[in-house]
Design a protein around this motif. Structure first.
Motif, PDB file in Angstrom:
ATOM      1  N   ALA A 131      22.783  14.428  40.521  1.00 25.78           N
ATOM      2  CA  ALA A 131      21.724  13.907  41.385  1.00 25.78           C
ATOM      3  C   ALA A 131      20.613  13.261  40.574  1.00 25.78           C
ATOM      4  CB  ALA A 131      21.145  15.037  42.234  1.00 25.78           C
ATOM      5  N   THR A 132      20.734  13.256  39.240  1.00 24.26           N
ATOM      6  CA  THR A 132      19.715  12.668  38.375  1.00 24.26           C
ATOM      7  C   THR A 132      20.105  11.252  37.987  1.00 24.26           C
ATOM      8  OG1 THR A 132      20.769  13.544  36.384  1.00 24.26           O
ATOM      9  CG2 THR A 132      19.152  14.946  37.477  1.00 24.26           C
ATOM     10  N   GLU A 133      19.203  10.579  37.255  1.00 27.89           N
ATOM     11  CA  GLU A 133      19.450   9.198  36.846  1.00 27.89           C
ATOM     12  C   GLU A 133      20.657   9.096  35.927  1.00 27.89           C
ATOM     13  OE1 GLU A 133      17.134   5.602  34.430  1.00 27.89           O
ATOM     14  OE2 GLU A 133      16.080   7.453  34.975  1.00 27.89           O
ATOM     15  N   LEU A 134      20.820  10.079  35.041  1.00 30.58           N
ATOM     16  CA  LEU A 134      21.941  10.098  34.107  1.00 30.58           C
ATOM     17  C   LEU A 134      23.062  10.963  34.653  1.00 30.58           C
ATOM     18  CD1 LEU A 134      20.099  10.508  30.683  1.00 30.58           C
ATOM     19  CD2 LEU A 134      21.253   8.454  31.532  1.00 30.58           C
ATOM     20  N   PRO A 135      24.305  10.707  34.213  1.00 30.62           N
ATOM     21  CA  PRO A 135      25.404  11.610  34.583  1.00 30.62           C
ATOM     22  C   PRO A 135      25.136  13.019  34.057  1.00 30.62           C
ATOM     23  CG  PRO A 135      26.243   9.597  33.573  1.00 30.62           C
ATOM     24  CD  PRO A 135      24.766   9.597  33.352  1.00 30.62           C
ATOM     25  N   ALA A 136      25.731  13.985  34.705  1.00 28.15           N
ATOM     26  CA  ALA A 136      25.606  15.354  34.213  1.00 28.15           C
ATOM     27  C   ALA A 136      26.355  15.492  32.894  1.00 28.15           C
ATOM     28  CB  ALA A 136      26.160  16.337  35.243  1.00 28.15           C
ATOM     29  N   GLY A 137      25.866  16.373  32.045  1.00 25.12           N
ATOM     30  CA  GLY A 137      26.514  16.623  30.770  1.00 25.12           C
ATOM     31  C   GLY A 137      27.675  17.594  30.936  1.00 25.12           C
ATOM     32  N   PRO A 138      28.151  18.125  29.842  1.00 25.49           N
ATOM     33  CA  PRO A 138      27.559  17.955  28.517  1.00 25.49           C
ATOM     34  C   PRO A 138      27.981  16.641  27.865  1.00 25.49           C
ATOM     35  CG  PRO A 138      29.480  19.362  28.369  1.00 25.49           C
ATOM     36  CD  PRO A 138      29.286  19.077  29.836  1.00 25.49           C
ATOM     37  N   LEU A 139      27.180  16.219  26.884  1.00 26.36           N
ATOM     38  CA  LEU A 139      27.546  15.091  26.037  1.00 26.36           C
ATOM     39  C   LEU A 139      28.286  15.645  24.834  1.00 26.36           C
ATOM     40  CD1 LEU A 139      27.380  12.126  25.073  1.00 26.36           C
ATOM     41  CD2 LEU A 139      25.182  12.709  24.023  1.00 26.36           C
ATOM     42  N   ARG A 140      29.532  15.243  24.678  1.00 22.95           N
ATOM     43  CA  ARG A 140      30.346  15.705  23.543  1.00 22.95           C
ATOM     44  C   ARG A 140      30.201  14.698  22.417  1.00 22.95           C
ATOM     45  NH1 ARG A 140      35.734  15.789  26.895  1.00 22.95           N
ATOM     46  NH2 ARG A 140      34.757  13.799  27.384  1.00 22.95           N
ATOM     47  N   LEU A 141      29.469  15.084  21.381  1.00 26.22           N
ATOM     48  CA  LEU A 141      29.094  14.187  20.298  1.00 26.22           C
ATOM     49  C   LEU A 141      29.770  14.592  18.994  1.00 26.22           C
ATOM     50  CD1 LEU A 141      27.168  11.895  19.231  1.00 26.22           C
ATOM     51  CD2 LEU A 141      25.534  13.732  18.728  1.00 26.22           C
ATOM     52  N   GLY A 142      30.435  13.647  18.362  1.00 29.35           N
ATOM     53  CA  GLY A 142      30.982  13.869  17.027  1.00 29.35           C
ATOM     54  C   GLY A 142      30.019  13.342  15.985  1.00 29.35           C
ATOM     55  N   ALA A 143      30.039  13.935  14.792  1.00 33.07           N
ATOM     56  CA  ALA A 143      29.146  13.481  13.726  1.00 33.07           C
ATOM     57  C   ALA A 143      29.758  13.809  12.371  1.00 33.07           C
ATOM     58  CB  ALA A 143      27.767  14.124  13.850  1.00 33.07           C
ATOM     59  N   THR A 144      29.605  12.900  11.429  1.00 34.80           N
ATOM     60  CA  THR A 144      30.048  13.162  10.064  1.00 34.80           C
ATOM     61  C   THR A 144      29.104  14.167   9.419  1.00 34.80           C
ATOM     62  OG1 THR A 144      28.711  11.347   9.184  1.00 34.80           O
ATOM     63  CG2 THR A 144      30.973  10.830   9.847  1.00 34.80           C
ATOM     64  N   PRO A 145      29.523  14.824   8.344  1.00 30.63           N
ATOM     65  CA  PRO A 145      28.650  15.810   7.686  1.00 30.63           C
ATOM     66  C   PRO A 145      27.305  15.238   7.260  1.00 30.63           C
ATOM     67  CG  PRO A 145      30.903  16.084   6.927  1.00 30.63           C
ATOM     68  CD  PRO A 145      30.890  14.843   7.773  1.00 30.63           C
ATOM     69  N   THR A 146      27.272  14.012   6.717  1.00 27.94           N
ATOM     70  CA  THR A 146      25.987  13.460   6.294  1.00 27.94           C
ATOM     71  C   THR A 146      25.103  13.130   7.492  1.00 27.94           C
ATOM     72  OG1 THR A 146      27.090  11.298   6.098  1.00 27.94           O
ATOM     73  CG2 THR A 146      26.753  12.552   4.079  1.00 27.94           C
ATOM     74  N   ALA A 147      25.702  12.710   8.604  1.00 28.50           N
ATOM     75  CA  ALA A 147      24.915  12.475   9.821  1.00 28.50           C
ATOM     76  C   ALA A 147      24.340  13.789  10.336  1.00 28.50           C
ATOM     77  CB  ALA A 147      25.770  11.805  10.886  1.00 28.50           C
ATOM     78  N   LEU A 148      25.136  14.850  10.273  1.00 27.10           N
ATOM     79  CA  LEU A 148      24.653  16.156  10.721  1.00 27.10           C
ATOM     80  C   LEU A 148      23.488  16.641   9.874  1.00 27.10           C
ATOM     81  CD1 LEU A 148      27.952  18.103  11.518  1.00 27.10           C
ATOM     82  CD2 LEU A 148      26.111  17.552  13.110  1.00 27.10           C
ATOM     83  N   MET A 149      23.515  16.327   8.577  1.00 29.85           N
ATOM     84  CA  MET A 149      22.464  16.781   7.677  1.00 29.85           C
ATOM     85  C   MET A 149      21.205  15.917   7.760  1.00 29.85           C
ATOM     86  SD  MET A 149      23.585  19.459   6.062  1.00 29.85           S
ATOM     87  CE  MET A 149      22.536  19.573   4.615  1.00 29.85           C
ATOM     88  N   GLY A 150      21.357  14.637   8.163  1.00 33.18           N
ATOM     89  CA  GLY A 150      20.213  13.748   8.101  1.00 33.18           C
ATOM     90  C   GLY A 150      19.757  13.154   9.416  1.00 33.18           C
ATOM     91  N   LEU A 151      20.672  12.569  10.193  1.00 27.93           N
ATOM     92  CA  LEU A 151      20.291  11.831  11.387  1.00 27.93           C
ATOM     93  C   LEU A 151      20.210  12.689  12.641  1.00 27.93           C
ATOM     94  CD1 LEU A 151      22.489   8.642  10.819  1.00 27.93           C
ATOM     95  CD2 LEU A 151      20.001   8.765  10.656  1.00 27.93           C
ATOM     96  N   VAL A 152      21.116  13.658  12.753  1.00 24.91           N
ATOM     97  CA  VAL A 152      21.257  14.387  14.012  1.00 24.91           C
ATOM     98  C   VAL A 152      20.069  15.303  14.330  1.00 24.91           C
ATOM     99  CG1 VAL A 152      22.649  16.110  15.228  1.00 24.91           C
ATOM    100  CG2 VAL A 152      23.766  14.206  14.053  1.00 24.91           C
ATOM    101  N   PRO A 153      19.563  16.109  13.400  1.00 28.36           N
ATOM    102  CA  PRO A 153      18.505  17.070  13.783  1.00 28.36           C
ATOM    103  C   PRO A 153      17.279  16.443  14.436  1.00 28.36           C
ATOM    104  CG  PRO A 153      19.438  17.674  11.669  1.00 28.36           C
ATOM    105  CD  PRO A 153      20.018  16.330  12.007  1.00 28.36           C
ATOM    106  N   PRO A 154      16.649  15.402  13.852  1.00 27.46           N
ATOM    107  CA  PRO A 154      15.479  14.842  14.546  1.00 27.46           C
ATOM    108  C   PRO A 154      15.838  14.184  15.868  1.00 27.46           C
ATOM    109  CG  PRO A 154      16.062  13.511  12.636  1.00 27.46           C
ATOM    110  CD  PRO A 154      16.871  14.753  12.550  1.00 27.46           C
ATOM    111  N   LEU A 155      17.048  13.623  15.949  1.00 27.25           N
ATOM    112  CA  LEU A 155      17.473  12.998  17.193  1.00 27.25           C
ATOM    113  C   LEU A 155      17.652  14.040  18.292  1.00 27.25           C
ATOM    114  CD1 LEU A 155      18.182  10.274  18.404  1.00 27.25           C
ATOM    115  CD2 LEU A 155      20.525  10.570  17.601  1.00 27.25           C
TER     116      LEU A 155
END
Length: 294
Positions: free
Chosen positions: A84-108
């Protein structure tokens, strides 16, 4: 037929035991066993059999397991569309490389939790090639990975997160006047040539007629950086992001131009029910790249 019973059936098949499946599902083992009996009664055939200490699908169970996975995907998609919201219901299943997990993912993820606190994100680590396969198969909704050496399929949406130029990594106290001479002279830790940036580094050195004194070759930027910090040699790696203070034991040196870069970005299937979730996640990257605080 209760979709929860199908979920338990798949968990038992994947785990090979009722006990392990119950732990994955956070259900009592007796509940999982009851669900399996109810599902078998509904289907009209035995779906599981015990072989030694493991539980395996019967012939009938093996026939229906892929279809059961598809049914669960359809149920999940239905729930997303029915949001019933603007976005589809989750969950969002997100894959990430180890370096992305260490650097990009946490602040995002911190920004995502503030913007969409009710939408869960499930994260699966993996290599870029494996994650892309999972996105194409529909097992992941999106992935943060390194762009492959070939063009992305036209069914996919690709958005660039950052370009990471190759750099020379050395112990902090090493004196470097010529990065290429240092790479040729010092013991060298080779980034795995089976991955994109590893091939880039190898081709870059070959282009400069340098044959390094390879001591080790391995995948994993963080692991290589640790070996460099411990004094085992130098390496050429992508200029990867780090959350928090940088390791004071290592130093990054720019390489002479033209220096290749690997492209790190997000990819998702345009036709996916949850593609708006992936796009919404990417929209939160802008403030991070502009240097604004979390």
């Amino acid at each position: 037929m209760d979709s929860r019973f199908l979920q338990s059936f798949i968990a038992v098949v994947d785990c090979g035991s009722m006990a392990d499946a119950s732990r994955r599902l956070d259900l009592p083992p007796t509940t999982v066993a009851q669900q399996m009996r109810a599902l078998e009664a509904d289907v009209g055939s035995a779906l599981l059999t015990r072989v030694g200490r493991t539980v395996r699908p019967t012939v009938v169970g093996a026939r229906i397991v892929d279809q059961a996975r598809e049914v669960l995907k359809s149920v999940e998609n239905l729930r997303s569309v029915a949001s019933a919201t603007e976005l589809p219901a989750g969950p969002l299943r997100l894959g990430a490389t180890p370096t992305a997990l260490m650097g990009l993912v946490p602040p995002l993820l911190r920004r995502w939790m503030r913007a969409h606190p009710s939408i869960q994100v499930y994260i699966e680590p993996g290599t870029s090639s494996l994650l892309l396969d999972q996105v194409l198969a529909g097992n992941l909704d999106a992935a943060m990975l390194v762009h492959p050496t070939f063009a992305m399929p036209k069914t996919c949406e690709w958005r660039l997160l950052r370009s990471e130029a190759l750099v020379l990594l050395t112990p902090q106290d090493m004196k470097v006047q010529d990065p290429l001479l240092t790479a040729a002279r010092e013991p060298f830790i080779q980034y795995d040539r089976k991955v994109v940036a590893g091939r880039m580094a190898d081709e870059y050195l070959r282009g400069h007629h340098i044959k390094p004194k390879v001591r080790f070759e391995l995948d994993g930027i963080e692991h290589i950086a640790q070996l460099v910090a411990e004094g085992f040699g130098v390496s050429i790696l992508p200029d990867w992001p780090v959350i928090g203070p940088a390791d004071p034991r290592i130093r990054r040196w720019p390489l002479p131009a033209p220096c290749p870069s690997r492209e790190v970005g997000m990819v998702w299937q345009r036709s996916s029910i949850r593609s708006p979730l992936a796009a919404a996640l990417f929209d939160l990257v802008g403030p991070l790249q502009s240097g604004r605080p979390d």
